[in-house]
Design a protein around this motif. Structure first.
Motif, short mmCIF file in Angstrom:
data_model
loop_
_atom_site.label_atom_id
_atom_site.label_comp_id
_atom_site.label_asym_id
_atom_site.label_seq_id
_atom_site.Cartn_x
_atom_site.Cartn_y
_atom_site.Cartn_z
N THR A 99 0.84 -1.20 0.00
CA THR A 99 0.00 0.00 0.00
C THR A 99 0.88 1.25 0.00
N VAL A 100 0.25 2.38 -0.21
CA VAL A 100 0.97 3.66 -0.12
C VAL A 100 1.60 3.81 1.25
N ASN A 101 0.85 3.52 2.30
CA ASN A 101 1.36 3.69 3.65
C ASN A 101 2.51 2.75 3.96
N SER A 102 2.45 1.52 3.45
CA SER A 102 3.56 0.58 3.65
C SER A 102 4.83 1.08 2.98
N THR A 116 18.74 -1.07 7.74
CA THR A 116 19.20 -2.23 6.98
C THR A 116 18.39 -2.43 5.71
N ILE A 117 17.47 -1.49 5.44
CA ILE A 117 16.61 -1.60 4.26
C ILE A 117 17.34 -1.07 3.03
N ALA A 118 17.34 -1.85 1.96
CA ALA A 118 18.02 -1.46 0.72
C ALA A 118 17.34 -0.25 0.11
N SER A 119 18.13 0.64 -0.51
CA SER A 119 17.60 1.87 -1.09
C SER A 119 17.30 1.75 -2.58
N SER A 120 17.62 0.61 -3.18
CA SER A 120 17.54 0.48 -4.64
C SER A 120 16.13 0.63 -5.20
N ASP A 121 15.13 0.30 -4.40
CA ASP A 121 13.76 0.35 -4.94
C ASP A 121 12.94 1.52 -4.42
N VAL A 122 13.60 2.49 -3.79
CA VAL A 122 12.85 3.62 -3.21
C VAL A 122 12.10 4.41 -4.28
N LEU A 123 12.78 4.80 -5.36
CA LEU A 123 12.12 5.58 -6.41
C LEU A 123 10.94 4.82 -7.00
N ALA A 124 11.13 3.52 -7.23
CA ALA A 124 10.06 2.70 -7.80
C ALA A 124 8.86 2.63 -6.86
N HIS A 129 2.90 4.76 -7.26
CA HIS A 129 1.68 5.27 -6.62
C HIS A 129 1.41 6.68 -7.14
N GLN A 130 0.32 6.83 -7.87
CA GLN A 130 0.04 8.10 -8.56
C GLN A 130 -1.28 8.74 -8.10
N GLY A 131 -1.77 8.34 -6.94
CA GLY A 131 -3.01 8.92 -6.43
C GLY A 131 -2.87 10.39 -6.08
N THR A 132 -3.98 11.02 -5.77
CA THR A 132 -3.97 12.44 -5.43
C THR A 132 -4.33 12.68 -3.96
N VAL A 134 -3.79 12.45 0.36
CA VAL A 134 -2.75 12.91 1.28
C VAL A 134 -1.69 11.84 1.52
N SER A 135 -2.10 10.58 1.61
CA SER A 135 -1.15 9.51 1.85
C SER A 135 -0.14 9.41 0.71
N THR A 136 -0.61 9.57 -0.52
CA THR A 136 0.30 9.55 -1.67
C THR A 136 1.21 10.77 -1.64
N ALA A 137 0.65 11.92 -1.27
CA ALA A 137 1.47 13.13 -1.13
C ALA A 137 2.59 12.91 -0.11
N ASN A 138 2.25 12.27 1.00
CA ASN A 138 3.26 11.98 2.03
C ASN A 138 4.35 11.05 1.50
N LEU A 139 3.94 10.09 0.68
CA LEU A 139 4.90 9.16 0.09
C LEU A 139 5.91 9.92 -0.78
N TRP A 140 5.41 10.80 -1.64
CA TRP A 140 6.29 11.59 -2.51
C TRP A 140 7.17 12.53 -1.68
N HIS A 141 6.59 13.10 -0.63
CA HIS A 141 7.32 13.98 0.28
C HIS A 141 8.51 13.24 0.89
N ASN A 142 8.25 12.07 1.43
CA ASN A 142 9.32 11.32 2.08
C ASN A 142 10.32 10.76 1.08
N GLY A 143 9.85 10.46 -0.14
CA GLY A 143 10.79 10.07 -1.19
C GLY A 143 11.75 11.20 -1.51
N ALA A 144 11.23 12.43 -1.54
CA ALA A 144 12.08 13.60 -1.77
C ALA A 144 13.12 13.75 -0.68
N ARG A 145 12.72 13.57 0.55
CA ARG A 145 13.66 13.69 1.66
C ARG A 145 14.71 12.60 1.62
#
Length: 271
Positions: A99-102, A116-124, A129-132, A134-145
């Protein structure tokens, strides 16, 4: 008041203390069944937002198998001091599905140096997840960070990491909305946008984003005046803005001195 009403009228408006008071009042009334689980889940998230992680952990466990409560435990395992645990986090993510939250929880934890979590699949995990919402917004936010932190480590890929961070924070802000929607999320996102823009040399845009962050934290304080965390956040935003402005003044001063020295040198040659 039902849990759904408390969430929509108070929690979703970032009035976490008021929402928690309403939750505790309902629980004292002896409510049972599904409604009781929903109230405990909502209370857990109120405590989480107030950085009272022990209470959040207790309430989330009392909510039983209610999904939102399990998600709170997942975020505690990803983020909260004293509760971070990769094994617990991965197990909860597997339980809850892709899920988006996971994905968000995984990315939050992946930012930490000791993860210990691999970073290789973070962007993927972000872009699939292309929803509009708040949870998806948070996902993109944390991906940016995540990519900002990766870029700050240096190396030949830093420019690309900052580029990804800029795109993702823009995607987050586009999803958060405007006006009084998601004010605390937008305040934080603008702060990190400012950090990203400063890294790529766009100082004017970085200052603009920092001003917006400080403005939004001020507005959040108006919306939720009982929450001391917002005071701390606004203070931090103001300090970052001051630092940016000072740096720009310093650069301008150096540039003026250099131009003056160069002009004097040219004049001496012509004399």
């Amino acid at each position: 008041m039902k849990a759904t009403e408390i969430r929509s009228s108070l929690y979703d408006g970032s009035k976490f203390l008021e929402a928690l008071e309403a939750v505790e009042k309902e629980l004292r009334g002896g409510v049972e069944g599904q409604e009781r689980s929903e109230l405990f889940a909502l209370g857990a998230w109120c405590f989480y937002r107030l950085k009272k992680y022990a209470e959040a952990f207790d309430f989330a466990n009392q909510a039983g198998s209610f999904v939102w409560a399990r998600e709170c435990l997942m975020y505690l395992a990803a983020y909260a001091p004293g509760y971070k645990n990769d094994e617990t986090l991965i197990a909860l993510c597997a339980e809850l599905g892709d899920t988006v939250n996971s994905c968000n929880a995984i990315i939050i934890r992946a930012r930490d140096a000791d993860s210990t979590i691999a970073s290789s699949d973070v962007l993927a995990r972000v872009i699939r997840h292309q929803g509009t919402d708040v949870s998806t917004a948070n996902l993109w936010h944390n991906g940016a960070r995540f990519f900002l932190a990766l870029g700050e480590k240096g190396g030949s890929d830093s420019e690309q990491h900052f580029h990804h961070a800029k795109i993702l924070i823009g995607g987050a802000l586009a999803r958060y909305g405007d006006g009084d929607m998601n004010v605390h999320h937008r305040a934080a996102a603008n702060h990190w946008k400012s950090k990203i823009l400063e890294k790529i040399g766009r100082h004017g845009d970085a200052i603009e984003a920092a001003r917006e962050s400080e403005r939004l934290w001020s507005r959040q304080r108006e919306l939720d005046p009982k929450n001391p965390a917002h005071v701390e956040k606004q203070t931090g935003a103001a300090q970052w803005l001051k630092k940016l402005l000072t740096a720009v003044v310093l650069l301008a001063t150096v540039a003026i001195r250099y131009a003056t020295t160069l002009a004097q040198y040219v004049c001496s040659l012509a004399a």
